[in-house]
Design a protein around this motif. Structure first.
Motif, PDB file in Angstrom:
ATOM      1  N   MET A   1      32.131 -23.359-121.085  1.00  0.00           N
ATOM      2  CA  MET A   1      32.806 -22.422-121.975  1.00  0.00           C
ATOM      3  C   MET A   1      34.053 -23.075-122.577  1.00  0.00           C
ATOM      4  O   MET A   1      34.521 -24.095-122.077  1.00  0.00           O
ATOM      5  CB  MET A   1      33.249 -21.184-121.185  1.00  0.00           C
ATOM      6  CG  MET A   1      32.102 -20.484-120.503  1.00  0.00           C
ATOM      7  SD  MET A   1      32.691 -19.509-119.126  1.00  0.00           S
ATOM      8  CE  MET A   1      33.091 -17.983-119.930  1.00  0.00           C
TER       9      MET A   1
ATOM     10  N   GLU B   1      41.930 -33.257-104.261  1.00  0.00           N
ATOM     11  CA  GLU B   1      41.781 -32.008-105.014  1.00  0.00           C
ATOM     12  C   GLU B   1      40.382 -31.444-104.845  1.00  0.00           C
ATOM     13  O   GLU B   1      39.398 -32.191-104.857  1.00  0.00           O
ATOM     14  CB  GLU B   1      42.019 -32.321-106.495  1.00  0.00           C
ATOM     15  CG  GLU B   1      41.486 -31.276-107.447  1.00  0.00           C
ATOM     16  CD  GLU B   1      41.643 -31.690-108.901  1.00  0.00           C
ATOM     17  OE1 GLU B   1      42.578 -31.206-109.533  1.00  0.00           O
ATOM     18  OE2 GLU B   1      40.841 -32.500-109.402  1.00  0.00           O
TER      19      GLU B   1
ATOM     20  N   GLU C   1      35.241 -27.674-126.010  1.00  0.00           N
ATOM     21  CA  GLU C   1      34.028 -28.409-125.648  1.00  0.00           C
ATOM     22  C   GLU C   1      33.190 -28.735-126.883  1.00  0.00           C
ATOM     23  O   GLU C   1      33.022 -27.885-127.763  1.00  0.00           O
ATOM     24  CB  GLU C   1      33.178 -27.590-124.667  1.00  0.00           C
ATOM     25  CG  GLU C   1      33.849 -27.317-123.336  1.00  0.00           C
ATOM     26  CD  GLU C   1      33.826 -28.520-122.400  1.00  0.00           C
ATOM     27  OE1 GLU C   1      33.265 -29.560-122.778  1.00  0.00           O
ATOM     28  OE2 GLU C   1      34.380 -28.401-121.292  1.00  0.00           O
TER      29      GLU C   1
ATOM     30  N   ARG D   1      39.215 -25.575-122.991  1.00  0.00           N
ATOM     31  CA  ARG D   1      38.762 -26.886-123.480  1.00  0.00           C
ATOM     32  C   ARG D   1      37.920 -26.684-124.739  1.00  0.00           C
ATOM     33  O   ARG D   1      37.014 -25.847-124.740  1.00  0.00           O
ATOM     34  CB  ARG D   1      37.903 -27.608-122.419  1.00  0.00           C
ATOM     35  CG  ARG D   1      38.695 -27.932-121.186  1.00  0.00           C
ATOM     36  CD  ARG D   1      37.884 -28.704-120.165  1.00  0.00           C
ATOM     37  NE  ARG D   1      38.660 -28.782-118.935  1.00  0.00           N
ATOM     38  CZ  ARG D   1      38.259 -29.367-117.815  1.00  0.00           C
ATOM     39  NH1 ARG D   1      37.067 -29.950-117.770  1.00  0.00           N
ATOM     40  NH2 ARG D   1      39.034 -29.387-116.756  1.00  0.00           N
TER      41      ARG D   1
ATOM     42  N   GLU E   1      43.468 -27.681-117.460  1.00  0.00           N
ATOM     43  CA  GLU E   1      43.181 -27.555-116.027  1.00  0.00           C
ATOM     44  C   GLU E   1      44.382 -26.861-115.394  1.00  0.00           C
ATOM     45  O   GLU E   1      45.509 -26.943-115.917  1.00  0.00           O
ATOM     46  CB  GLU E   1      42.960 -28.933-115.365  1.00  0.00           C
ATOM     47  CG  GLU E   1      44.173 -29.851-115.419  1.00  0.00           C
ATOM     48  CD  GLU E   1      44.017 -31.137-114.606  1.00  0.00           C
ATOM     49  OE1 GLU E   1      42.915 -31.441-114.146  1.00  0.00           O
ATOM     50  OE2 GLU E   1      45.043 -31.839-114.432  1.00  0.00           O
TER      51      GLU E   1
ATOM     52  N   GLU F   1      41.456 -24.055-108.032  1.00  0.00           N
ATOM     53  CA  GLU F   1      41.777 -25.428-107.653  1.00  0.00           C
ATOM     54  C   GLU F   1      42.724 -25.455-106.459  1.00  0.00           C
ATOM     55  O   GLU F   1      43.538 -24.555-106.277  1.00  0.00           O
ATOM     56  CB  GLU F   1      42.435 -26.166-108.817  1.00  0.00           C
ATOM     57  CG  GLU F   1      41.529 -26.260-110.036  1.00  0.00           C
ATOM     58  CD  GLU F   1      41.928 -27.374-110.989  1.00  0.00           C
ATOM     59  OE1 GLU F   1      41.133 -28.313-111.171  1.00  0.00           O
ATOM     60  OE2 GLU F   1      43.031 -27.303-111.555  1.00  0.00           O
TER      61      GLU F   1
ATOM     62  N   SER G   1      38.122 -28.638-106.958  1.00  0.00           N
ATOM     63  CA  SER G   1      38.223 -27.921-108.228  1.00  0.00           C
ATOM     64  C   SER G   1      36.868 -27.321-108.601  1.00  0.00           C
ATOM     65  O   SER G   1      35.898 -28.037-108.820  1.00  0.00           O
ATOM     66  CB  SER G   1      38.672 -28.895-109.318  1.00  0.00           C
ATOM     67  OG  SER G   1      38.663 -28.249-110.565  1.00  0.00           O
TER      68      SER G   1
ATOM     69  N   GLU H   1      26.779 -30.127-112.248  1.00  0.00           N
ATOM     70  CA  GLU H   1      28.054 -30.020-111.524  1.00  0.00           C
ATOM     71  C   GLU H   1      28.530 -28.570-111.380  1.00  0.00           C
ATOM     72  O   GLU H   1      28.595 -27.826-112.346  1.00  0.00           O
ATOM     73  CB  GLU H   1      29.123 -30.814-112.290  1.00  0.00           C
ATOM     74  CG  GLU H   1      30.507 -30.649-111.709  1.00  0.00           C
ATOM     75  CD  GLU H   1      31.590 -31.325-112.542  1.00  0.00           C
ATOM     76  OE1 GLU H   1      31.251 -32.120-113.442  1.00  0.00           O
ATOM     77  OE2 GLU H   1      32.772 -31.054-112.275  1.00  0.00           O
ATOM     78  N   LEU H   2      28.874 -28.232-110.134  1.00  0.00           N
ATOM     79  CA  LEU H   2      29.452 -26.916-109.872  1.00  0.00           C
ATOM     80  C   LEU H   2      30.913 -27.065-109.473  1.00  0.00           C
ATOM     81  O   LEU H   2      31.762 -26.270-109.852  1.00  0.00           O
ATOM     82  CB  LEU H   2      28.639 -26.249-108.734  1.00  0.00           C
ATOM     83  CG  LEU H   2      29.175 -24.974-108.116  1.00  0.00           C
ATOM     84  CD1 LEU H   2      29.331 -23.884-109.159  1.00  0.00           C
ATOM     85  CD2 LEU H   2      28.196 -24.470-107.039  1.00  0.00           C
TER      86      LEU H   2
ATOM     87  N   GLY I   1      34.795 -24.282-110.997  1.00  0.00           N
ATOM     88  CA  GLY I   1      34.833 -23.326-112.098  1.00  0.00           C
ATOM     89  C   GLY I   1      34.331 -21.983-111.593  1.00  0.00           C
ATOM     90  O   GLY I   1      33.229 -21.892-111.056  1.00  0.00           O
TER      91      GLY I   1
HETATM   92  N1  GAP Z   1      41.521 -30.581-112.131  1.00  0.00           N
HETATM   93  C1  GAP Z   1      40.313 -31.299-112.162  1.00  0.00           C
HETATM   94  C2  GAP Z   1      39.371 -30.806-113.148  1.00  0.00           C
HETATM   95  O1  GAP Z   1      39.690 -29.973-113.974  1.00  0.00           O
HETATM   96  P1  GAP Z   1      36.887 -31.041-113.937  1.00  0.00           P
HETATM   97  O2  GAP Z   1      35.742 -31.739-113.273  1.00  0.00           O
HETATM   98  O3  GAP Z   1      37.172 -31.349-115.357  1.00  0.00           O
HETATM   99  O4  GAP Z   1      38.140 -31.347-113.014  1.00  0.00           O
HETATM  100  C3  GAP Z   1      36.545 -28.877-112.533  1.00  0.00           C
HETATM  101  O5  GAP Z   1      36.670 -29.478-113.791  1.00  0.00           O
HETATM  102  C4  GAP Z   1      35.529 -27.765-112.555  1.00  0.00           C
HETATM  103  O6  GAP Z   1      35.844 -26.826-113.583  1.00  0.00           O
HETATM  104  C5  GAP Z   1      34.105 -28.210-112.859  1.00  0.00           C
HETATM  105  O7  GAP Z   1      33.435 -28.658-111.697  1.00  0.00           O
HETATM  106  C6  GAP Z   1      33.483 -26.944-113.419  1.00  0.00           C
HETATM  107  O8  GAP Z   1      33.040 -26.097-112.373  1.00  0.00           O
HETATM  108  C7  GAP Z   1      34.648 -26.272-114.114  1.00  0.00           C
HETATM  109  N2  GAP Z   1      34.601 -26.507-115.570  1.00  0.00           N
HETATM  110  C8  GAP Z   1      35.030 -27.610-116.234  1.00  0.00           C
HETATM  111  N3  GAP Z   1      34.836 -27.457-117.553  1.00  0.00           N
HETATM  112  C9  GAP Z   1      34.280 -26.230-117.724  1.00  0.00           C
HETATM  113  C10 GAP Z   1      33.847 -25.482-118.861  1.00  0.00           C
HETATM  114  N4  GAP Z   1      33.985 -25.953-120.096  1.00  0.00           N
HETATM  115  N5  GAP Z   1      33.304 -24.251-118.667  1.00  0.00           N
HETATM  116  C11 GAP Z   1      33.183 -23.737-117.417  1.00  0.00           C
HETATM  117  N6  GAP Z   1      33.576 -24.403-116.323  1.00  0.00           N
HETATM  118  C12 GAP Z   1      34.126 -25.621-116.454  1.00  0.00           C
END
Ligand code: GAP
Length: 514
Positions: free
Chosen positions: A262, A372, A252, A250, A218, A269, A374, A332-333, A376
């Motif tokens: 992804m 915060e 994933e 990440r 993050e 953020e 945040s 989630e967006l 994507g």
């Molecule tokens: N700093 C807090 C944080 O990172 P999170 O809910 O894990 O919180 C925030 O991530 C945003 O990042 C999510 O709402 C999403 O839009 C985006 N996001 C998280 N993981 C993602 C992934 N693997 N691919 C694309 N977008 C991602």
């Protein structure tokens, strides 16, 4: 469901065909959950990033932006809790050999219950017409009550089990609900295991001196470790915010659904530092402001909803997602999190440095609390692209594919088209480009009949087509065609800049937020 799948497939193939997004390293058969943005996609992504940055940094006197490094000292991730707790519960289906996030399987099950309730409500709304009272129906119709109560309960049970780290309980819940593998239909599951999502790497040339590092999962931690640098050098007074956009990584477990999830992605953020005790007020304020930002783009109010977190992350005292109606349902967006003073306190403890703010009004020092926001960037891109891609049947029965991107985000603002490739019309078109290119991203196209060129630009999301014809030579006028209405009007070349600017300028769109 089939309709949703079709729209999703259309979005993915349109993204490739019109120069938006392709699989990374495609010539080597691609890399799972990693994507490249091509020429139009890069512009669209940049415009979304700018729209966010301007709304956060430029429109708020008390928010500044930074750009911190992707590599951070490894203790950062111990302090933030990512080494110990940044895990997802994974489960494998023994028959299909497919791997899933156990929580996502349960959330999908809950979403199906929600959709069933929605279907009943929609049917009833049609039946009762204007007299329909949705709230009353939701609280009195036995089937709707059953679906919504079961949905709530399964999500609560899951949150409770994950909170206690009861992975056997999570598996039992999947079995109790009869959740089957979406690929094989089988209910033959392995045990649930925790899996850390951070990518590890090394820094340093020799094996002895190399240090273990992580690719940041993050961007937020780059803000926390710079809290005092920014506060002191900018003489910032609480409440204030620090914004940042940049790559995050990440590993994933389940990386499907195109650019929705992804392994390498970009976040936008903002950490807002507030007085202890004022975090709930700011949490509500930022929920409102962020929703207003989304609505300002005009993709439809009905496509957003808040989802309050039942299970809170280790650092949060309140959290909610803004969910968007993607082609595969509401997901989630963006997250809005009240992160308490967890991160700054923990960095104080691990670094031995004070990360406190002296509040002149209270005449005391404290570790600020943080709210915060945040989002994507890639997820936002998918939201914009999938809602904008439309097919419409024209009066003559033909089907037009049109990408109704919010004009402020469109990669190319205008295409300049000479009606024919002779009689000096291309020269005039190039002169128009030379004039407009300082203000807008514009393009030239002379290939094929003008009707086909219009369609090409419609599909790429270009809000305006400017056609130079023989009349132009006589009176310095051109036709200006609007992508959405297909209306064409005759306008003077000298008026083009203003006419385009009114529709595409960041200023005009951002003013909707004030
Ligand atoms: N700093 C807090 C944080 O990172 P999170 O809910 O894990 O919180 C925030 O991530 C945003 O990042 C999510 O709402 C999403 O839009 C985006 N996001 C998280 N993981 C993602 C992934 N693997 N691919 C694309 N977008 C991602």
């Amino acid at each position: 469901m089939a309709k949703q799948d079709d729209q999703f497939k259309r979005v993915v193939s349109h993204a490739k065909e019109y120069g938006f997004v392709v699989q990374s390293s495609e010539i080597y058969d691609g890399l799972s959950a990693v994507y490249d943005y091509t020429q139009n996609g890069t512009e669209l992504k940049k415009n979304i990033r700018d729209y966010w940055w301007k709304s956060m940094v430029q429109l708020h006197e008390n928010i500044v932006g930074i750009d911190s490094a992707i590599f951070m000292h490894p203790t950062t991730w111990k302090a933030s809790g990512h080494i110990d707790a940044f895990n997802d519960p994974l489960i494998d289906n023994k028959d299909s050999k497919k791997r899933y996030r156990a929580d996502v399987l349960i959330e999908d099950y809950a979403e199906k219950l929600f959709q069933k309730a929605q279907k009943e409500i929609t049917k009833a709304a049609k039946r009762f017409g204007d007299t329909f009272d949705e709230e009353q129906y939701k609280t009195t119709n036995p089937r709707v009550i059953k679906y919504l109560t079961e949905r709530k309960k399964v999500l609560q049970d899951m949150a409770m089990l994950l909170d206690k780290d009861d992975l056997a309980g999570v598996k039992a819940l999947i079995e109790e609900k009869g959740i089957a593998c979406p690929v094989s239909g089988s209910k033959n599951w392995t045990d649930v295991k925790q899996f850390n999502l951070m990518f590890g790497t090394k820094i340093g040339a020799s094996a002895d001196s190399a240090m273990d590092l992580y690719l940041r999962p993050e961007t937020a931690q780059g803000i926390f470790v710079n809290f005092l640098n920014v506060q002191k050098s900018g003489r910032m007074k609480i409440p204030f915010g620090i914004a940042q956009t940049g790559k995050a990584f990440r590993n994933e477990i389940v990386a499907r659904q195109f650019i929705f999830r992804m392994r390498e992605f970009e976040q936008m953020e903002m950490q807002f530092f507030v007085r202890p005790g004022e975090q709930k007020k700011w949490y509500e304020t930022w929920k409102e402001r962020r929703l207003a930002w989304h609505l300002s783009l005009g993709l439809g109010k009905e496509n957003y909803r808040f989802h309050k977190h039942e299970k809170l992350a280790h650092y949060a005292d309140a959290a909610a997602d803004i969910e968007f109606n993607f082609p595969f349902g509401f997901k989630e967006l963006e997250g809005i999190h009240s992160r308490t003073n967890f991160d700054l306190s923990s960095h104080e403890e691990h670094s031995g440095r004070k990360l406190q703010y002296f509040d002149p009004e209270l005449n005391e020092s404290y570790v600020p609390y943080v709210v915060e926001t945040s989002i994507g960037l890639d997820r936002m891109f998918l939201a914009v692209l999938s809602k904008s891609l439309q097919e419409e049947t024209l009066e003559n029965g033909t089907i037009r594919t049109v990408l109704r991107l919010p004009a402020v985000l469109a990669p190319i603002k205008a295409a300049i088209l000479p009606l024919v490739k002779k009689d000096g019309l291309p020269d005039i078109a190039h002169k128009i480009i030379d004039d407009l290119k300082f203000d807008f991203n514009v393009t030239y196209d002379e290939k094929d009949a003008v009707g086909r060129r219009y369609r090409r630009q419609d599909a790429a999301g270009t809000p305006f087509c400017i056609t130079v014809d023989h009349q132009t030579k006589d009176d310095n006028t051109v036709t200006l065609r609007n992508r959405d209405s297909m209306e064409q009007k005759r306008v003077g070349i000298k008026d083009l800049k203003n006419l385009i600017n009114t529709e595409v300028s960041f200023a005009n769109w951002l003013k909707k937020l004030e």
